[in-house]
Design an enzyme around this catalytic site. Structure first.
Site, PDB file in Angstrom:
ATOM      1  N   LYS A 251     -14.961   7.622  -3.752  1.00 10.90           N
ATOM      2  CA  LYS A 251     -16.237   7.918  -3.092  1.00 10.90           C
ATOM      3  C   LYS A 251     -16.797   9.245  -3.595  1.00 10.90           C
ATOM      4  CE  LYS A 251     -14.335   5.412   0.762  1.00 10.90           C
ATOM      5  NZ  LYS A 251     -13.380   5.509   1.874  1.00 10.90           N
TER       6      LYS A 251
ATOM      7  N   LYS B   7       0.284  14.326   1.071  1.00 12.58           N
ATOM      8  CA  LYS B   7      -1.102  14.582   0.659  1.00 12.58           C
ATOM      9  C   LYS B   7      -1.347  16.079   0.440  1.00 12.58           C
ATOM     10  CE  LYS B   7      -2.790  10.502   3.180  1.00 12.58           C
ATOM     11  NZ  LYS B   7      -3.448   9.628   2.175  1.00 12.58           N
TER      12      LYS B   7
ATOM     13  N   THR C  93      -8.856   6.138  -1.957  1.00 13.39           N
ATOM     14  CA  THR C  93     -10.185   5.537  -2.110  1.00 13.39           C
ATOM     15  C   THR C  93     -11.247   6.604  -1.849  1.00 13.39           C
ATOM     16  OG1 THR C  93      -9.889   4.730   0.144  1.00 13.39           O
ATOM     17  CG2 THR C  93      -9.661   3.121  -1.625  1.00 13.39           C
TER      18      THR C  93
ATOM     19  N   LYS D  87      -8.830  13.468   4.764  1.00 10.26           N
ATOM     20  CA  LYS D  87      -7.914  12.332   4.718  1.00 10.26           C
ATOM     21  C   LYS D  87      -6.897  12.531   5.832  1.00 10.26           C
ATOM     22  CE  LYS D  87      -6.931  13.527   0.396  1.00 10.26           C
ATOM     23  NZ  LYS D  87      -6.947  12.331  -0.407  1.00 10.26           N
ATOM     24  N   ARG D  88      -6.092  11.501   6.112  1.00 12.32           N
ATOM     25  CA  ARG D  88      -5.022  11.679   7.080  1.00 12.32           C
ATOM     26  C   ARG D  88      -4.152  12.869   6.675  1.00 12.32           C
ATOM     27  NH1 ARG D  88      -4.153   7.805  11.304  1.00 12.32           N
ATOM     28  NH2 ARG D  88      -2.280   9.005  11.715  1.00 12.32           N
TER      29      ARG D  88
ATOM     30  N   HIS E  63       0.804  -1.225   0.000  1.00 16.90           N
ATOM     31  CA  HIS E  63       0.000   0.000   0.000  1.00 16.90           C
ATOM     32  C   HIS E  63       0.830   1.265   0.000  1.00 16.90           C
ATOM     33  CE1 HIS E  63      -3.921  -1.942   0.929  1.00 16.90           C
ATOM     34  NE2 HIS E  63      -3.169  -2.819   1.555  1.00 16.90           N
TER      35      HIS E  63
HETATM   36  C1  F58 Z   1      -3.280   3.685   2.144  1.00 12.91           C
HETATM   37  N1  F58 Z   1      -2.337   3.358   3.168  1.00 12.91           N
HETATM   38  C2  F58 Z   1      -2.632   4.425   0.991  1.00 12.91           C
HETATM   39  N2  F58 Z   1      -1.729   3.109   5.371  1.00 12.91           N
HETATM   40  O1  F58 Z   1      -1.964   5.572   1.459  1.00 12.91           O
HETATM   41  C3  F58 Z   1      -3.737   4.823   0.021  1.00 12.91           C
HETATM   42  O2  F58 Z   1      -3.191   5.432  -1.114  1.00 12.91           O
HETATM   43  C4  F58 Z   1      -4.517   3.582  -0.400  1.00 12.91           C
HETATM   44  O3  F58 Z   1      -5.637   3.938  -1.151  1.00 12.91           O
HETATM   45  C5  F58 Z   1      -4.985   2.807   0.815  1.00 12.91           C
HETATM   46  O4  F58 Z   1      -3.895   2.503   1.669  1.00 12.91           O
HETATM   47  C6  F58 Z   1      -5.646   1.502   0.440  1.00 12.91           C
HETATM   48  O5  F58 Z   1      -4.857   0.790  -0.453  1.00 12.91           O
HETATM   49  C7  F58 Z   1      -2.683   3.444   4.463  1.00 12.91           C
HETATM   50  O6  F58 Z   1      -3.807   3.767   4.805  1.00 12.91           O
HETATM   51  C8  F58 Z   1      -1.846   3.204   6.711  1.00 12.91           C
HETATM   52  O7  F58 Z   1      -2.809   3.689   7.257  1.00 12.91           O
HETATM   53  C9  F58 Z   1      -0.701   2.661   7.514  1.00 12.91           C
HETATM   54  C10 F58 Z   1      -1.227   1.814   8.661  1.00 12.91           C
HETATM   55  C11 F58 Z   1      -0.099   1.292   9.522  1.00 12.91           C
HETATM   56  C12 F58 Z   1       0.782   2.366  10.016  1.00 12.91           C
HETATM   57  C13 F58 Z   1       1.277   3.233   8.871  1.00 12.91           C
HETATM   58  C14 F58 Z   1       0.129   3.789   8.024  1.00 12.91           C
END
Ligand code: F58
Length: 793
Positions: free
Chosen positions: A640, A534, A636, A528-529, A349
């Site tokens: 939406k 970003k 994602t 978003k985060r 990811h």
């Molecule tokens: C996200 N990753 C990607 N990671 O940033 C986003 O582009 C993608 O659409 C999504 O995954 C699904 O494939 C993401 O959300 C985290 O939250 C990690 C979790 C564990 C700690 C570090 C961040």
């Protein structure tokens, strides 16, 4: 199967017999729980039937291992999937209860950080909708992602307590418990190797049924909770050491106490690794127990079991499965390795180097002494079979979890076309050369049940009225709206839906946040985060530049805009927290300016979560997807918004690329450098300065921030941000600013022509069918899992 009473009867029965209340005395929570139980009863029938069918057919099962399942609230999801919305609303109305208030009373299960966790939740729902036998395995965190509030504009984190309120969805399974060991030593006698852990905790299962569309199928989300094997030390208690007596229980429970908000101290890191092994070890035991009961012959494992690793977090599944098969079940190492690879696959990811997991070998070896030996053997075997191999999974005194996952998986997938290509050419280039068929793409998707039918009932009704209801589990049908998009009367109705949704949101913001906005403004949304890649700071820079420009020339016919932000920053990510504060400080100044008030408003809503997204997405006019190209694996939220009729202003990054292809370039506001250009630009000396010198608007926005216009009591507050942007600017905010400004002015012009805008928005809806997570899951089933649907089979 017993015949269930009507929903009304069910609710009243639960109120009475499960909660001991009559309607006159029931409080909101009693109603919410009674409705949840009534809905759950209906889901449970589908669930038990699905389990029987899976056993009876001997079908292959999919196991989705994830440290995060960002499921949010489940009541509405159940009601929507079982098509009980009207009935539930009517029963509640009969007793003077507000349907929305009952739904909103449910705690939002925030068992994830962001996109990765929400994707896992959408996938579970699609797996059920498609009737693919599956389990999600995760951790039952006592505290999910922290709650965010703002004090003087600053993010303040508070613990989240979703389990303190009652909820109806989980079934405790005290009979399903496994021991998980850590530390200790490894005993080698000839060929026989045994690991003797020094510490053990127990993982106990809690099951949540996940129902699919029309209740045709339901799968299980099984979450593990930590508990002590001997919960209470009687000896210590008897010696008067009361605190010490409870220590084993407290220590064991720590393991499932909190979700990691993605920044970590050394001590925290150890707990994170323990959590990862805890999840994986318990899940694999459970998978093998189920397999053994039904099939027995371990060589058949890959034919009956597909295990998906959601990022590298459960990557220890590779060596753990080899350990069980080889050390415990006595299979030869090579056979164990082959069987494990046949079962496992891995989704990547992120390409951000700092986010690729690597563990210090000393920590890893101390906690998992047998696994580190097996990793070395797996690595050596891989090297021997691939003599040109150069990169080891054991480098820099670390264990590289990405390399390990790649080698242990028979398929590795990226989450958008661009991301998958970049995986091949960057982080996994060597492994891709050695295993050219291993990497495949599966572009992400979102479930249309939650992200359209549930969250946007007005739009869902208009669509159903126009093309029938088949779109709900066949989202490609949305293309059948295309003729309507060219029909002025239909477009007016489409526009009215958006306007009504905006009015709802405006009222809600006024009531809950004291933010007053005009629903006729353009609702420009970035949720978003918080992360530098970003680029929320690009958005606020443009906002500040716009504010200055409006002040200079208030009569220039500006398109009124509301800039909406929401998102959490990791507690230790100080730069991201400064961006939040800057947005809040800028909002305070801008919103107080009478000159610009008719044209510009800024709001940062606190505590972004799934429920807030469900409110914001249907009411958005414009979707901000402005990451530095090459950095956002997919996104994602972008899907939406497009589905709900908010065109994107965005870069060619992640799934934006595919969204633009589907909705049409003319319905997408593109700006910025491509991933390739980004890589080149970084090598240009002084790229930020060049960009600033070439654009007086950018210059002025940076000056305003640096000179303390938004923090007059503390003018130096944002020197960290301005210094970064004027200096290294790794994420190329300055270099992309001018083109972003241009794209935003195009947005202004397009929005000023309402019928043109509605057409663009409607094209986004009509062409977003491909972004259903049903399509994504079909792709995984065919290309990765070799799994079949059992609906109608
Ligand atoms: C996200 N990753 C990607 N990671 O940033 C986003 O582009 C993608 O659409 C999504 O995954 C699904 O494939 C993401 O959300 C985290 O939250 C990690 C979790 C564990 C700690 C570090 C961040």
């Amino acid at each position: 199967m017993t015949k269930l009473p009507s929903l009304r009867e069910s609710i009243l029965q639960h109120l009475r017999y499960s909660f001991g209340k009559d309607p006159e005395h029931a409080i909101l929570e009693d109603w919410r729980m009674a409705v949840s139980y009534a809905v759950r009863d209906r889901i449970t029938d589908a669930w038990i039937n699905a389990t029987h069918r899976t056993y009876d057919t001997g079908a292959k099962r999919v196991y989705y291992l994830s440290m995060e399942f960002l499921i949010g609230r489940l009541l509405e999801d159940g009601i929507v999937n079982l098509e009980l919305v009207d009935e539930a609303r009517a029963v509640l109305a009969e007793f003077g209860k507000d349907y929305q208030a009952v739904l909103a009373d449910e705690p939002d299960a925030a068992l994830g950080n962001g996109g990765l966790g929400r994707l896992a939740a959408c996938f579970l729902e699609s797996l059920s909708t498609l009737g693919c036998p599956a389990h999600g395995y995760g951790i039952r965190y006592e505290h999910g992602l922290f709650r965010q509030s703002f004090v003087d504009g600053r993010q303040v984190e508070m613990p989240e307590h979703w389990l303190e309120q009652r909820h109806a969805w989980e079934f405790e399974r005290p009979e399903v418990r496994y021991r998980v060991g850590f530390g200790g030593h490894v005993d080698t006698r000839g060929e026989t190797v045994r690991w003797y852990p020094a510490e053990e905790v127990e993982a106990e299962a809690f099951d949540t049924p996940v129902v699919g569309w029309k209740g045709r199928w339901a799968n299980t989300l099984r979450l593990w909770s930590g508990r002590a094997i001997h919960p209470f030390d009687l000896d210590r208690f008897n010696h008067g050491d009361y605190a010490g007596a409870a220590q084993p229980e407290a220590l064991a429970r720590t393991i499932s106490r909190v979700l990691y908000p993605d920044d970590t101290t050394e001590q925290g890191k150890e707990l994170r690794l323990k959590q990862e092994y805890f999840l994986t070890c318990a899940a694999l035991r459970d998978i093998l127990r189920r397999f053994n009961n039904q099939f027995g012959d371990l060589r058949k494992l890959p034919a009956k079991v597909a295990i998906q690793l959601n990022d590298t977090h459960p990557a220890i599944a590779g060596p753990e499965l080899v350990r069980v098969l080889h050390d415990e079940r006595g299979l030869p190492f090579d056979d164990a390795l082959e069987i494990a690879q046949g079962c496992l696959s891995y989704t990547n990811h992120t390409l951000l180097p700092e986010a690729l997991e690597a563990w210090d070998e000393s920590l890893f070896g101390r906690l998992l002494p047998r696994h580190i030996q097996l990793i070395d053997r797996i690595d050596a075997t891989h090297a021997a079979r691939n003599p040109s191999r150069q990169q080891s999974m054991r480098a820099d005194h670390q264990v590289k979890m990405g390399q390990l996952s790649f080698v242990m998986a028979h398929k590795v997938n990226g989450v958008s076309a661009l991301h998958t290509d970049l995986m091949k050419s960057t982080v996994f280039s060597e492994l891709h050369r050695l295993h050219p068929d291993r990497i495949v793409n599966q572009t992400n998707g979102v479930t249309p049940r939650r992200w359209l039918l549930g969250c946007n009932p007005r739009l869902a009704s208009l669509i159903t009225e126009s093309i029938g209801e088949a779109w709900v589990d066949d989202l490609d049908q949305l293309t059948r709206l295309e003729p309507s998009v060219e029909d002025a009367a239909w477009l007016d109705r489409y526009a009215q839906v958006k306007r009504d949704n905006k009015v709802d949101l405006a009222n809600w913001m006024a009531r809950h946040h004291g933010v007053h906005v005009d629903p006729d403004m353009l609702f420009d949304v970035q949720i978003k985060r918080l992360h530098e890649y970003k680029r929320q700071h690009l958005n606020i820079l443009e906002t500040i530049a716009l504010w200055s420009e409006i002040r200079d020339n208030p009569e220039a016919g500006w398109t009124p805009r509301l800039k909406l932000f929401a998102g959490k920053a990791a507690p230790g990510y100080f730069f991201a927290k400064d961006i939040i504060r800057l947005i809040n400080d800028a909002a305070a100044v801008i919103n107080a300016d009478p000159v610009t008030a008719p044209y510009l408003k800024v709001a940062f809503l606190p505590n972004y979560n799934v429920s807030l997204a469900e409110r914001l997405v249907p009411a958005a006019d414009l979707s901000e997807q402005i990451s530095t190209a090459g950095k956002e694996a997919s996104g994602t939220g972008n899907m939406k918004f497009a589905l709900n009729g908010a065109p994107t202003v965005g870069t060619l990054d992640g799934a934006n690329v595919e969204i633009r292809e589907h909705v049409g370039a003319e319905n997408f506001f593109l700006f910025g450098m491509t991933a390739e250009e980004v890589m080149e630009r970084r090598h240009v000396d002084g790229h930020a300065w060049r960009a600033i010198e070439a654009d007086p608007r950018l210059r002025r926005a940076l000056d305003l921030i640096r000179d303390g216009r938004f923090s007059p009591q503390d003018p130096g507050r944002y020197h960290g941000i301005t210094g970064n942007l004027e200096g290294p600017d790794y994420f190329l905010v300055c270099s992309d600013f001018t083109d972003y400004w241009r794209a935003q002015r195009e947005v202004d012009a397009a929005f000023a022509d309402r019928s043109r805008w509605s057409r663009m928005a409607a094209w986004n809806t009509a062409r977003s069918g491909w972004f259903s997570s049903d399509r994504t899951i079909r792709g995984y089933m065919a290309d990765i899992w070799n799994a079949q649907s059992l609906i109608g089979a």
